[in-house]
Write a protein that holds these residues in place. Sequence first.
Motif, short mmCIF file in Angstrom:
data_model
loop_
_atom_site.label_atom_id
_atom_site.label_comp_id
_atom_site.label_asym_id
_atom_site.label_seq_id
_atom_site.Cartn_x
_atom_site.Cartn_y
_atom_site.Cartn_z
N UNK A 14 -13.73 7.90 4.67
CA UNK A 14 -13.57 6.60 5.31
C UNK A 14 -12.08 6.32 5.51
N UNK A 15 -11.78 5.46 6.46
CA UNK A 15 -10.39 5.14 6.76
C UNK A 15 -9.74 4.51 5.52
N UNK A 16 -8.62 5.09 5.04
CA UNK A 16 -7.97 4.54 3.84
C UNK A 16 -7.47 3.12 4.07
N UNK A 162 -15.52 11.88 12.30
CA UNK A 162 -16.05 12.52 11.10
C UNK A 162 -15.90 11.68 9.83
N UNK A 163 -15.37 10.48 9.94
CA UNK A 163 -15.24 9.65 8.74
C UNK A 163 -16.59 9.01 8.45
N UNK A 164 -17.44 9.76 7.77
CA UNK A 164 -18.80 9.36 7.44
C UNK A 164 -19.14 9.89 6.06
N UNK A 165 -20.39 9.71 5.67
CA UNK A 165 -20.89 10.25 4.41
C UNK A 165 -21.73 11.49 4.71
N UNK A 166 -21.41 12.59 4.02
CA UNK A 166 -22.08 13.86 4.24
C UNK A 166 -22.71 14.36 2.95
N UNK A 186 -13.24 21.14 -1.47
CA UNK A 186 -12.33 22.24 -1.75
C UNK A 186 -11.76 22.10 -3.15
N UNK A 187 -11.37 20.88 -3.51
CA UNK A 187 -10.96 20.54 -4.87
C UNK A 187 -11.18 19.04 -5.05
N UNK A 188 -10.57 18.45 -6.08
CA UNK A 188 -10.82 17.04 -6.37
C UNK A 188 -10.35 16.12 -5.25
N UNK A 189 -9.36 16.53 -4.48
CA UNK A 189 -8.78 15.65 -3.46
C UNK A 189 -9.12 16.05 -2.03
N UNK A 213 -7.54 15.18 3.07
CA UNK A 213 -7.06 14.82 1.74
C UNK A 213 -7.19 13.30 1.59
N UNK A 214 -8.13 12.89 0.72
CA UNK A 214 -8.39 11.45 0.56
C UNK A 214 -8.61 10.79 1.92
N UNK A 215 -9.40 11.44 2.75
CA UNK A 215 -9.84 10.96 4.07
C UNK A 215 -8.77 11.03 5.15
N UNK A 216 -7.57 11.52 4.84
CA UNK A 216 -6.53 11.70 5.85
C UNK A 216 -6.54 13.15 6.32
N UNK A 217 -6.59 13.36 7.63
CA UNK A 217 -6.69 14.70 8.18
C UNK A 217 -5.42 15.50 7.91
#
Length: 244
Positions: A14-16, A162-166, A186-189, A213-217
């Motif tokens: 989602x958008x930060x 693509x900012x959705x729930x998958x 890929x990892x925690x972030x 990374x935390x929703x930022x491309x």
Amino acid sequence: MDSFIHKEEMISLKIPSKIGTRSYEYVSKIEFREKNIKSIFSRKIKIFHTGVVAGKHRFQLLTLNFSEIGDQSESTSLLRKISYLFDNVVVSVDNSMRIEKVNNLNDLFNRWLYIKEEISRTYKGFAVENYFNTIDYLLKNPVRLIEFFHEYKMFGLFFNGFLNTFPIGRSIILEKSGIELSAKKVNDDIECVQLRTFFENEKENVEGEFYYENSCLLDATVNLSKENEKHKYQLLCFGLRKNP
């Protein structure tokens, strides 16, 4: 009984709440097999989040540099001149990062009148008129202009929706567009959204990966194959990869 119920793991993009300015290199590689021609177009783009207006996020895209490698034909030179029309674009997007409105459409139209006049002094012929008619049509049809901006060769790697729930481990089929989406951590972030076409015997096949990374491309790559053409589109973020 509840202890036996498997809870599906999800990825939520989602958008930060805070979005910093980011710079990207946008590369398009085109290979024409029969003609043995390869062309590479590269743009350096700075993307600003300028706030939220009427519930929509507003972004400004500045193209700082445009370069090309490969076939330096007259059409390539003309394309470069026309590309400067879109070096300052302001758009409003929804929460999934799809463009809903081009905010500086009037500015683009006025700039196009100037660019077209300048080009007309040097370039003539059917190809030129075809380019002119195409741009005229886009600027007079806001919906089609938005569709054009969503193409991979323009800004479609960034404004991809693509900012959705998958769900992890299960694909999502978008039947209307013929796309299959899947996501993984890929990892925690960092998360990755993958796409591919699922129609068989289609003339056009698409595969791609988008890393967040935390929703930022962070970066994205899409490979598109046609009968006699191969296209590769890449978006690479400059700078350190850290939380916005």
